[in-house]
Design a protein around this motif. Sequence first.
Motif, PDB file in Angstrom:
ATOM      1  N   SER A 183       8.667  59.544  21.852  1.00  0.00           N
ATOM      2  CA  SER A 183       8.636  61.012  21.894  1.00  0.00           C
ATOM      3  C   SER A 183       7.258  61.546  21.515  1.00  0.00           C
ATOM      4  CB  SER A 183       9.693  61.586  20.939  1.00  0.00           C
ATOM      5  OG  SER A 183      10.997  61.204  21.346  1.00  0.00           O
ATOM      6  N   LYS A 184       6.645  60.929  20.501  1.00  0.00           N
ATOM      7  CA  LYS A 184       5.316  61.369  20.069  1.00  0.00           C
ATOM      8  C   LYS A 184       4.273  61.118  21.152  1.00  0.00           C
ATOM      9  CE  LYS A 184       6.197  60.518  15.138  1.00  0.00           C
ATOM     10  NZ  LYS A 184       5.870  59.665  13.961  1.00  0.00           N
ATOM     11  N   ILE A 185       4.354  59.945  21.786  1.00  0.00           N
ATOM     12  CA  ILE A 185       3.371  59.600  22.813  1.00  0.00           C
ATOM     13  C   ILE A 185       3.523  60.510  24.032  1.00  0.00           C
ATOM     14  CG2 ILE A 185       2.752  57.809  24.500  1.00  0.00           C
ATOM     15  CD1 ILE A 185       3.064  55.766  22.272  1.00  0.00           C
ATOM     16  N   LYS A 186       4.756  60.802  24.419  1.00  0.00           N
ATOM     17  CA  LYS A 186       4.981  61.693  25.564  1.00  0.00           C
ATOM     18  C   LYS A 186       4.322  63.051  25.346  1.00  0.00           C
ATOM     19  CE  LYS A 186       9.285  59.676  27.309  1.00  0.00           C
ATOM     20  NZ  LYS A 186      10.757  59.834  27.422  1.00  0.00           N
ATOM     21  N   GLU A 187       4.337  63.525  24.102  1.00  0.00           N
ATOM     22  CA  GLU A 187       3.718  64.813  23.789  1.00  0.00           C
ATOM     23  C   GLU A 187       2.203  64.765  23.920  1.00  0.00           C
ATOM     24  OE1 GLU A 187       5.008  65.834  19.893  1.00  0.00           O
ATOM     25  OE2 GLU A 187       7.078  66.265  20.478  1.00  0.00           O
ATOM     26  N   LYS A 188       1.627  63.553  23.795  1.00  0.00           N
ATOM     27  CA  LYS A 188       0.166  63.411  23.817  1.00  0.00           C
ATOM     28  C   LYS A 188      -0.371  62.931  25.167  1.00  0.00           C
ATOM     29  CE  LYS A 188      -1.702  61.421  20.227  1.00  0.00           C
ATOM     30  NZ  LYS A 188      -1.941  60.400  19.190  1.00  0.00           N
ATOM     31  N   VAL A 306      -7.785  59.987  32.881  1.00  0.00           N
ATOM     32  CA  VAL A 306      -7.581  59.795  31.444  1.00  0.00           C
ATOM     33  C   VAL A 306      -6.168  60.255  31.098  1.00  0.00           C
ATOM     34  CG1 VAL A 306      -8.302  60.473  29.123  1.00  0.00           C
ATOM     35  CG2 VAL A 306     -10.024  60.124  30.912  1.00  0.00           C
ATOM     36  N   ARG A 307      -5.378  59.334  30.529  1.00  0.00           N
ATOM     37  CA  ARG A 307      -3.976  59.656  30.240  1.00  0.00           C
ATOM     38  C   ARG A 307      -3.664  59.762  28.751  1.00  0.00           C
ATOM     39  NH1 ARG A 307      -0.576  59.065  34.262  1.00  0.00           N
ATOM     40  NH2 ARG A 307       0.438  60.702  33.068  1.00  0.00           N
ATOM     41  N   TYR A 308      -4.544  59.176  27.915  1.00  0.00           N
ATOM     42  CA  TYR A 308      -4.185  59.127  26.491  1.00  0.00           C
ATOM     43  C   TYR A 308      -5.431  58.844  25.661  1.00  0.00           C
ATOM     44  CZ  TYR A 308      -1.189  57.977  22.442  1.00  0.00           C
ATOM     45  OH  TYR A 308      -0.555  57.962  21.217  1.00  0.00           O
ATOM     46  N   LYS A 309      -5.472  59.428  24.452  1.00  0.00           N
ATOM     47  CA  LYS A 309      -6.545  59.143  23.501  1.00  0.00           C
ATOM     48  C   LYS A 309      -5.925  58.757  22.162  1.00  0.00           C
ATOM     49  CE  LYS A 309      -9.704  62.447  25.681  1.00  0.00           C
ATOM     50  NZ  LYS A 309     -10.567  63.643  25.514  1.00  0.00           N
ATOM     51  N   SER A 310      -6.398  57.649  21.628  1.00  0.00           N
ATOM     52  CA  SER A 310      -5.887  57.151  20.353  1.00  0.00           C
ATOM     53  C   SER A 310      -7.051  57.043  19.380  1.00  0.00           C
ATOM     54  CB  SER A 310      -5.230  55.772  20.550  1.00  0.00           C
ATOM     55  OG  SER A 310      -4.763  55.261  19.312  1.00  0.00           O
ATOM     56  N   ILE A 311      -6.944  57.722  18.254  1.00  0.00           N
ATOM     57  CA  ILE A 311      -8.037  57.779  17.284  1.00  0.00           C
ATOM     58  C   ILE A 311      -7.644  57.053  16.004  1.00  0.00           C
ATOM     59  CG2 ILE A 311      -9.518  59.313  15.923  1.00  0.00           C
ATOM     60  CD1 ILE A 311      -8.997  61.466  18.068  1.00  0.00           C
ATOM     61  N   GLY A 312      -8.535  56.185  15.523  1.00  0.00           N
ATOM     62  CA  GLY A 312      -8.313  55.490  14.264  1.00  0.00           C
ATOM     63  C   GLY A 312      -7.539  54.199  14.435  1.00  0.00           C
ATOM     64  N   PHE A 313      -7.297  53.534  13.301  1.00  0.00           N
ATOM     65  CA  PHE A 313      -6.506  52.301  13.280  1.00  0.00           C
ATOM     66  C   PHE A 313      -5.623  52.328  12.051  1.00  0.00           C
ATOM     67  CE2 PHE A 313      -6.086  47.808  11.853  1.00  0.00           C
ATOM     68  CZ  PHE A 313      -5.258  47.373  12.874  1.00  0.00           C
ATOM     69  N   TYR A 314      -4.313  52.192  12.273  1.00  0.00           N
ATOM     70  CA  TYR A 314      -3.354  52.323  11.177  1.00  0.00           C
ATOM     71  C   TYR A 314      -2.600  51.029  10.876  1.00  0.00           C
ATOM     72  CZ  TYR A 314      -4.454  57.143  12.134  1.00  0.00           C
ATOM     73  OH  TYR A 314      -5.144  58.310  12.345  1.00  0.00           O
ATOM     74  N   GLY A 315      -2.909  49.981  11.635  1.00  0.00           N
ATOM     75  CA  GLY A 315      -2.265  48.699  11.399  1.00  0.00           C
ATOM     76  C   GLY A 315      -1.925  47.998  12.703  1.00  0.00           C
ATOM     77  N   ASP A 321       2.707  48.462  18.983  1.00  0.00           N
ATOM     78  CA  ASP A 321       3.847  49.298  19.389  1.00  0.00           C
ATOM     79  C   ASP A 321       3.380  50.442  20.288  1.00  0.00           C
ATOM     80  OD1 ASP A 321       5.610  47.739  17.989  1.00  0.00           O
ATOM     81  OD2 ASP A 321       5.898  49.147  16.326  1.00  0.00           O
ATOM     82  N   GLU A 322       2.218  51.017  19.961  1.00  0.00           N
ATOM     83  CA  GLU A 322       1.685  52.109  20.757  1.00  0.00           C
ATOM     84  C   GLU A 322       1.432  51.659  22.192  1.00  0.00           C
ATOM     85  OE1 GLU A 322      -1.458  55.622  19.789  1.00  0.00           O
ATOM     86  OE2 GLU A 322      -2.276  53.583  19.661  1.00  0.00           O
ATOM     87  N   PHE A 323       0.813  50.489  22.351  1.00  0.00           N
ATOM     88  CA  PHE A 323       0.580  49.955  23.692  1.00  0.00           C
ATOM     89  C   PHE A 323       1.898  49.637  24.402  1.00  0.00           C
ATOM     90  CE2 PHE A 323      -3.875  48.603  22.431  1.00  0.00           C
ATOM     91  CZ  PHE A 323      -4.491  49.455  23.324  1.00  0.00           C
ATOM     92  N   GLU A 324       2.855  49.092  23.654  1.00  0.00           N
ATOM     93  CA  GLU A 324       4.136  48.717  24.273  1.00  0.00           C
ATOM     94  C   GLU A 324       4.851  49.922  24.865  1.00  0.00           C
ATOM     95  OE1 GLU A 324       8.440  46.739  22.940  1.00  0.00           O
ATOM     96  OE2 GLU A 324       6.635  46.358  21.719  1.00  0.00           O
ATOM     97  N   VAL A 325       4.758  51.063  24.201  1.00  0.00           N
ATOM     98  CA  VAL A 325       5.399  52.279  24.684  1.00  0.00           C
ATOM     99  C   VAL A 325       4.535  52.968  25.756  1.00  0.00           C
ATOM    100  CG1 VAL A 325       6.176  54.592  24.046  1.00  0.00           C
ATOM    101  CG2 VAL A 325       6.713  52.646  22.564  1.00  0.00           C
ATOM    102  N   LEU A 326       3.236  53.022  25.497  1.00  0.00           N
ATOM    103  CA  LEU A 326       2.339  53.811  26.340  1.00  0.00           C
ATOM    104  C   LEU A 326       2.085  53.208  27.720  1.00  0.00           C
ATOM    105  CD1 LEU A 326       0.161  56.020  26.822  1.00  0.00           C
ATOM    106  CD2 LEU A 326      -1.473  54.486  25.716  1.00  0.00           C
ATOM    107  N   LEU A 327       1.738  51.945  27.795  1.00  0.00           N
ATOM    108  CA  LEU A 327       1.277  51.382  29.061  1.00  0.00           C
ATOM    109  C   LEU A 327       2.322  51.431  30.168  1.00  0.00           C
ATOM    110  CD1 LEU A 327      -0.985  48.445  27.809  1.00  0.00           C
ATOM    111  CD2 LEU A 327      -1.634  50.734  28.569  1.00  0.00           C
ATOM    112  N   PRO A 328       3.585  51.168  29.886  1.00  0.00           N
ATOM    113  CA  PRO A 328       4.577  51.354  30.959  1.00  0.00           C
ATOM    114  C   PRO A 328       4.689  52.812  31.435  1.00  0.00           C
ATOM    115  CG  PRO A 328       5.473  49.937  29.256  1.00  0.00           C
ATOM    116  CD  PRO A 328       4.199  50.518  28.711  1.00  0.00           C
TER     117      PRO A 328
END
Length: 332
Positions: A183-188, A306-315, A321-328
């Motif tokens: 849900s968070k990624i869809k918003e971004k 450009v479809r998405y921007k990810s800033i920083g590293f949190y672990g 997980d972000e890639f697993e949700v985003l790339l598909p």
Amino acid sequence: EALTFFEKLEPNSFSPYPVFSSIHKNVNSRSESLDLLDVVLSSMIDMFRLELESPSDKKPVGVVTSLWMEKKAVALASALNASSYVLLSMDKVNFAKDQLEEAYNLSNGIDKQVNTNYGNILLKTGDLDLARKVLENSIASGVQSPEMEELVKNIYIKENRSEDGYEDYFSGIKALAMDNLSSKIKEKIISEPSYGFTLIDTEGNKVSLSDYKGQAVILDFWATWCGPCKASFPAMEKAMAKYSDAKFLFINSRESGYGKLEKVTSYMFENDYPFHVLMDVDDRVYESYKVAFLPTKIILDGNGMVRYKSIGFYGEKELLDEFEVLLPMIKI
């Protein structure tokens, strides 16, 4: 007094966080001068608490009041969290628990280290129900770590007197986490034109973005001086192996000093990273994509948008997980 002096001397560059980080890494029950460290941290807590209750500075123009105050709350939470390490080392468990409870509430349950430490001390003091809720909520919201998972497993075994059923139980938490993340990624998700470029890689070859037309491309902006950038690389290596259909380009930008190429090649060689690194020597690509912080990842789809921007590293888990949700979602 020293903290106040340095903060007034250079308010924009002073930060207590390296102090807190050093405490997390180095303080234990065998450490010397724990009483003195406790006094110093108590003074810092008083200072941050006063700053939260009666700010000494004016809110910068254009900054949202809630975010401005949130930053002050996080500073206090970080000091309380650091203090809990010292108190635990002094065997003052209940005081440490109180510090962590306040830190947890101040940080609204989104600080990974605070959540882990609070869950751990609740487990140690026998409050299994609250410990489980704190850790479950944290993992489900995407704030997770291997330590949290281990704590959740220990709580499950204590409550159920068996490991039976744990995998199904944890899968339920993880599924909720992935739903929330989706849900968070869809918003971004965005759809903006990319900026074409040609750079020289570390082997002296010209590389153009247009070379990868039809592929999803991940542009990872980084520098050798950037700690979070380097901390993300083991996870990025795993992502590369998993998503071999995508092209990962590591754009070295904002590199400081002389011998930039040598710095980069030496670092890659020493760590045996198989990354395709491009040298953005004049920061032209960095500026074209309006990057403000490192690391920043810009994800392009096969059409070059450009479809998405990810800033920083949190672990590592958060990144994978972000890639697993985003790339598909962008259909690589």
